[in-house]
Write an enzyme that holds these catalytic residues in place. Sequence first.
Site, short mmCIF file in Angstrom:
data_model
loop_
_atom_site.label_atom_id
_atom_site.label_comp_id
_atom_site.label_asym_id
_atom_site.label_seq_id
_atom_site.Cartn_x
_atom_site.Cartn_y
_atom_site.Cartn_z
N ARG A 66 -38.51 -57.90 -49.66
CA ARG A 66 -38.93 -57.60 -50.83
C ARG A 66 -38.23 -58.15 -52.02
NH1 ARG A 66 -43.06 -54.33 -53.14
NH2 ARG A 66 -43.85 -54.18 -51.04
N HIS A 110 -54.88 -45.44 -64.85
CA HIS A 110 -54.79 -44.25 -63.81
C HIS A 110 -56.02 -43.58 -63.84
CE1 HIS A 110 -53.00 -41.99 -60.71
NE2 HIS A 110 -53.16 -40.71 -61.47
N ASP A 151 -46.45 -43.71 -63.11
CA ASP A 151 -47.20 -43.21 -63.90
C ASP A 151 -46.73 -42.46 -64.90
OD1 ASP A 151 -49.44 -42.51 -61.05
OD2 ASP A 151 -49.52 -44.34 -62.19
N GLN A 179 -67.59 -43.94 -66.52
CA GLN A 179 -67.38 -43.02 -68.08
C GLN A 179 -65.94 -43.49 -68.81
OE1 GLN A 179 -69.17 -39.45 -67.95
NE2 GLN A 179 -71.06 -39.93 -66.59
N GLU A 181 -62.81 -45.37 -67.27
CA GLU A 181 -61.74 -46.46 -66.82
C GLU A 181 -62.32 -47.54 -67.64
OE1 GLU A 181 -60.54 -46.88 -63.01
OE2 GLU A 181 -60.75 -45.02 -62.54
C1 GRF Z 1 -59.34 -47.77 -60.19
O1 GRF Z 1 -59.89 -46.40 -59.85
C2 GRF Z 1 -58.26 -47.47 -61.04
O2 GRF Z 1 -58.35 -46.49 -61.67
C3 GRF Z 1 -57.04 -47.51 -59.91
O3 GRF Z 1 -57.31 -48.14 -59.11
C4 GRF Z 1 -58.87 -48.27 -58.86
C5 GRF Z 1 -59.14 -49.84 -59.11
O4 GRF Z 1 -60.49 -50.05 -58.90
N1 GRF Z 1 -55.90 -47.69 -60.55
P1 GRF Z 1 -61.03 -51.72 -59.26
O5 GRF Z 1 -60.30 -52.64 -58.31
O6 GRF Z 1 -60.61 -51.77 -60.66
O7 GRF Z 1 -62.33 -51.64 -58.96
#
Ligand code: GRF
Length: 207
Positions: A66, A110, A151, A179, A181
Site C-alpha cells: 500500500r 457522500h 466522512d 435530486q 448529488e
Molecule cells: C455515489 O452514490 C456517491 O454518492 C458515492 O459513490 C457513488 C458514485 O456513483 N460516493 P457514480 O460513480 O458517480 O455514478
Amino acid sequence: MLNVVVLVSGGGTNLQAIIDAVEAGKITNVRLAGVISNNKNAYALERAKKHGIAGTCISPKDFDSRAEFNEKFLKAVDEMHPDLIVLAGFLVVIPPEMIARYRNQMINIHPSLIPAFCGTGYYGLRVHEAALARGVKVAGATVHFVDEGTDTGPILLQKAVSVEQDDTPEILQRRVMEQAEWRILPQAIDLIANGRVSVEDGKVRIR
Ligand code: GRF
C-alpha cells in the site's frame, strides 16, 4: 482557472454531472485536468475519454504494498497540478500525506445527510439500505472537505430528498443521485472555483 482532478471508482454519474455542468457553463473558472480511477473497468474513464479528459488507472492491486501505491498515486495526482481534488465515488483510502498536502482542497460526495449513515462501511447501496431500515422520512447527500476521518470533514453543501413509502434501496439511491448529488457536487465546485468558500474553525463559510 482552477485545475480540477476527479477521482472515481465506478459508473461516473457524478463525474458526468460535473462534465455536463462545465460544458453548460454552470461551473465556471474550472479546467478538468484529469480523472484517476483505481478500477480499469470504471465506466467513468469512458465518460472522461468521450469528453477529451485525460484518464488514468492506478490500482493498489498493481503494487506490492500500500505504501508503494500511495507514493505512485500521490505522484500521479501531483503531476496534474490540482487546485481542487474531487472524490466522486472513489473507494480507495486516501493516503494521509495526500490529505495533509491538499487540506481544504479535496472534497467528497457522500449519499446521506452527514452525520447520518456515514463512516466506515457506509457506501453505495449500504447507505440507502440503512436509511430505509431506520425508517427515515428524508434522505439526501452531502459534499464535505476530506480530512483524516471517514466522512468527517467540514460540510460544504447538503440537499435533502423525500423517502417514499415503497422505496427500495435502488429507487432511493437514484432519487438521491438525481435530486441531490448531481446538483450539489457541481454547485460546490463552482462555489470553490469562484472564491466563495472558506473553512474557519472547521466550519465552512459561503460568501
Ligand atoms: C455515489 O452514490 C456517491 O454518492 C458515492 O459513490 C457513488 C458514485 O456513483 N460516493 P457514480 O460513480 O458517480 O455514478
